[in-house]
Enzyme design. Structure first.
Site, PDB file in Angstrom:
ATOM      1  N   ASP A 159     -11.047  -6.119  -2.864  1.00  0.00           N
ATOM      2  CA  ASP A 159     -10.037  -6.756  -3.707  1.00  0.00           C
ATOM      3  C   ASP A 159      -8.889  -7.308  -2.863  1.00  0.00           C
ATOM      4  OD1 ASP A 159     -11.545  -5.866  -5.859  1.00  0.00           O
ATOM      5  OD2 ASP A 159     -10.278  -4.121  -6.222  1.00  0.00           O
ATOM      6  N   HIS A 166     -10.207  -0.088  -2.170  1.00  0.00           N
ATOM      7  CA  HIS A 166     -10.335  -1.381  -2.847  1.00  0.00           C
ATOM      8  C   HIS A 166     -10.183  -2.544  -1.864  1.00  0.00           C
ATOM      9  CE1 HIS A 166      -6.045  -0.552  -2.772  1.00  0.00           C
ATOM     10  NE2 HIS A 166      -5.774  -1.774  -3.159  1.00  0.00           N
ATOM     11  N   ASP A 204      -1.342  -1.679   4.815  1.00  0.00           N
ATOM     12  CA  ASP A 204      -1.387  -0.612   5.815  1.00  0.00           C
ATOM     13  C   ASP A 204      -2.568  -0.840   6.750  1.00  0.00           C
ATOM     14  OD1 ASP A 204      -1.501   1.727   7.273  1.00  0.00           O
ATOM     15  OD2 ASP A 204      -1.231   3.039   5.546  1.00  0.00           O
ATOM     16  N   ASP A 225      -4.543  -6.192  -7.902  1.00  0.00           N
ATOM     17  CA  ASP A 225      -4.711  -7.214  -6.861  1.00  0.00           C
ATOM     18  C   ASP A 225      -5.448  -8.421  -7.431  1.00  0.00           C
ATOM     19  OD1 ASP A 225      -3.566  -5.531  -4.868  1.00  0.00           O
ATOM     20  OD2 ASP A 225      -5.505  -4.570  -4.552  1.00  0.00           O
ATOM     21  N   GLY A 266      -2.913  -1.722  -8.078  1.00  0.00           N
ATOM     22  CA  GLY A 266      -3.842  -2.488  -7.249  1.00  0.00           C
ATOM     23  C   GLY A 266      -5.276  -2.005  -7.296  1.00  0.00           C
ATOM     24  N   HIS A 281       0.849  -1.194   0.000  1.00  0.00           N
ATOM     25  CA  HIS A 281       0.000   0.000   0.000  1.00  0.00           C
ATOM     26  C   HIS A 281       0.884   1.244   0.000  1.00  0.00           C
ATOM     27  CE1 HIS A 281      -3.599  -2.353   1.771  1.00  0.00           C
ATOM     28  NE2 HIS A 281      -3.635  -2.321   0.457  1.00  0.00           N
ATOM     29  N   ARG A 324      -7.643 -14.085   0.510  1.00  0.00           N
ATOM     30  CA  ARG A 324      -8.443 -15.315   0.552  1.00  0.00           C
ATOM     31  C   ARG A 324      -7.925 -16.331  -0.452  1.00  0.00           C
ATOM     32  NH1 ARG A 324     -12.204 -17.925  -2.175  1.00  0.00           N
ATOM     33  NH2 ARG A 324     -13.648 -19.228  -1.014  1.00  0.00           N
TER      34      ARG A 324
END
Length: 154
Positions: free
Chosen positions: A104, A101, A94, A74, A69, A22, A110
């Site tokens: 995402d 987002h 962060d 991402d 991203g 980030h 996941r």
């Protein structure tokens, strides 16, 4: 409902490492990558847009860059994980700043968990992963058996 069964895959000795940071963490990732340059040079590197450009300039190493991203990078990395084209995710996120987002980001984390790849979320965990004896050797790990899943749906 049909459950997922699992199989095994052998990760190659030369890993494909995804690097994400980030905005407020990019400096930390660059500093960390500079310290780990020799180890990172032994592997293939892929990153989201801005992070990839910064890393490539900072390290002088080839880094395949996705788009930024928030614009879908991402998700591009998540797709590569699902396609078993990424072996390890280093994601300096962060925890103090809300991200537009965020869905995402959660999806990326996941899919990394689903496909059972190592994930580092900060400098300390990234140091531990890169210093593991498994980093430079083939490593068998459990993954979802997608072919069995498809066969069971027929």
């Amino acid at each position: 409902m049909i459950g997922i069964s699992f199989t095994h895959k052998t990760m190659a000795a030369r890993k494909r490492i995804a690097l994400v940071a980030h905005d407020h963490c990019k400096a930390f990732l660059l500093e960390w990558a500079g310290r780990q340059k020799a180890r990172l040079a032994e592997h293939e590197l892929v990153a989201t847009g801005t992070t990839g450009l910064l890393l490539s300039k900072h390290l002088g190493l080839p880094v395949e860059s996705m788009i930024s991203g928030p614009l879908g990078g991402d998700q591009q990395l998540g797709a590569q994980i699902a396609e078993q084209r990424v072996d390890l995710l280093v994601f300096f996120w962060d925890p103090f700043e809300p991200q537009p987002h965020d869905p995402d980001i959660k999806a990326l984390l996941r899919v990394a968990a689903v496909w059972n790849i190592p994930v580092a979320c900060n400098e300390c965990s990234a140091d531990y992963l890169l210093s593991s004896p498994l980093m430079n050797q083939a490593h068998e790990h459990r993954i979802p058996d997608y072919q069995a899943y498809l066969a069971g749906r027929g």
